[in-house]
Design an enzyme around this catalytic site. Sequence first.
Site, mmCIF file in Angstrom:
data_model
loop_
_atom_site.group_PDB
_atom_site.id
_atom_site.type_symbol
_atom_site.label_atom_id
_atom_site.label_comp_id
_atom_site.label_asym_id
_atom_site.label_seq_id
_atom_site.Cartn_x
_atom_site.Cartn_y
_atom_site.Cartn_z
ATOM 1 N N LYS A 195 0.866 -1.191 0.000
ATOM 2 C CA LYS A 195 0.000 0.000 0.000
ATOM 3 C C LYS A 195 0.895 1.231 0.000
ATOM 4 O O LYS A 195 2.013 1.191 0.511
ATOM 5 C CB LYS A 195 -0.888 0.026 1.251
ATOM 6 C CG LYS A 195 -2.166 0.810 1.072
ATOM 7 C CD LYS A 195 -3.166 -0.013 0.293
ATOM 8 C CE LYS A 195 -4.553 0.552 0.289
ATOM 9 N NZ LYS A 195 -5.520 -0.506 -0.049
HETATM 10 N N1 GLU Z 1 -7.178 -0.018 -3.115
HETATM 11 C C1 GLU Z 1 -7.954 -1.155 -3.460
HETATM 12 C C2 GLU Z 1 -8.016 -2.134 -2.299
HETATM 13 O O1 GLU Z 1 -7.878 -1.750 -1.165
HETATM 14 C C3 GLU Z 1 -7.521 -1.790 -4.774
HETATM 15 C C4 GLU Z 1 -6.122 -2.304 -4.804
HETATM 16 C C5 GLU Z 1 -5.682 -2.733 -6.191
HETATM 17 O O2 GLU Z 1 -6.475 -2.747 -7.105
HETATM 18 O O3 GLU Z 1 -4.486 -3.050 -6.317
HETATM 19 O O4 GLU Z 1 -8.289 -3.296 -2.465
#
Ligand code: GLU
Length: 422
Positions: free
Chosen positions: A111
């Site tokens: 993240k």
């Molecule tokens: N931010 C989204 C999540 O928390 C998508 C992550 C992604 O598509 O890599 O799942």
Amino acid sequence: MSLQNTIYQSSIFLQACRQFDRAADILGLPTGVCERTKQPRRCVVVSLPVRLDNGKVETFEGYRVQHNLSTGPAKGGIRFHEHVTLGEVAALAMWMSWKCSLVGLPYGGAKGGVIVNTHSLSKPELERLSRRYMQEIAPFIGPNVDIPAPDVGTDEQVMAWMVDTYSNHAGHYDPGVITGKPMAIGGSLGRREATGESVAWFVKAYLGDLRIKPGETTVVIQGFGNVGSEAALALEAWGAKIIGISDFTGGFHNPKGINVREAISHVAKNRTLRGYMGGNPLTNNELMELPCMVLIPAALEQVINENNAANLKCRVLAEGANGPTTNAADKIIDARGDIEVIPDVLCNSGGVIVSYFEWLQNLQSYYWSKEEVFEKLHKQLAKAKASVEDKKCQYNCSRREAALLLGISRVIEAKTKRGLFP
Ligand code: GLU
């Protein structure tokens, strides 16, 4: 080492660690394995000087945490929000590891985040910040290393600036480094809807198990960004009534049903729900406690906590957000026994599943129809639901514990097979 004494220390990181510990207890995992599986593999902290429109330079702080890369490139979004902390980003990275593994994607978890109030930036300022952030993390990511995507406060346009910045470094267009891109530059059909679509799919599936019909379904949604609004559209189309919506400026209640498209165009014009006329205003706290069939937290962490868990009046709690329910609230809800919880790592997994499809399409330069994307998505969701229900029965545990122990045990199996580097 105790994870409570790391740079990630924060209530959200602790929440993710406690969830892990519950699942590890059920699985009977040795402490050494737990410690090395919880601890993020690495993180970078970047300083982001950006020239503002008034000529002054402001320096923002950003992070990228890669929690685990044992099963493939790390995967996870980038959050732009004024309350971002390194500990929060680490918790979100950990959840991405379990989520990807739970739904069978060949990815680890990561993240990113930048501490910024995007509402205070002009579009050119946002572009300069997005490009600067990518410039700084570019040496640490790549289509085979770590693949970012949108999260709270970022969207397709931000992804477009970032993939452009990365590609300028690479010397050629490299779409596989980012997902959630606009269609014109290698995005996937259905990616924008995917997270809300998975929330709606699980709501329909679990209500089906309870024999509750669309006409009997009232829905309250806290958070009206990409996830909340797409879930609202999908559930409204199915025949449910959306009776409450909110964003950080406040909420609206309409027992006759909110007109979702009108609310979405209000936000497109005004950036927030402030001034929306389609319902009676109420606070976010009041909204969470409205009587409804389905409550969908679709914004930030820890909104369901010891102050309101006992007062929830929903039958199904569908977690569109990551980490919306604290450990204390989990205990209260489990003890009540009258709410079906669809945990975040399962409920909102559609986003990263279609991100995976986007990445596959980019690597093959071969693009799929929306029907194909949704058909494959629904298959993957059904498989994940069945395996979670299986584990829930096998261990006689909560659905969150079942989902986490599935995700965690697959990561541990991969780590064990690969072995510790001598
Ligand atoms: N931010 C989204 C999540 O928390 C998508 C992550 C992604 O598509 O890599 O799942």
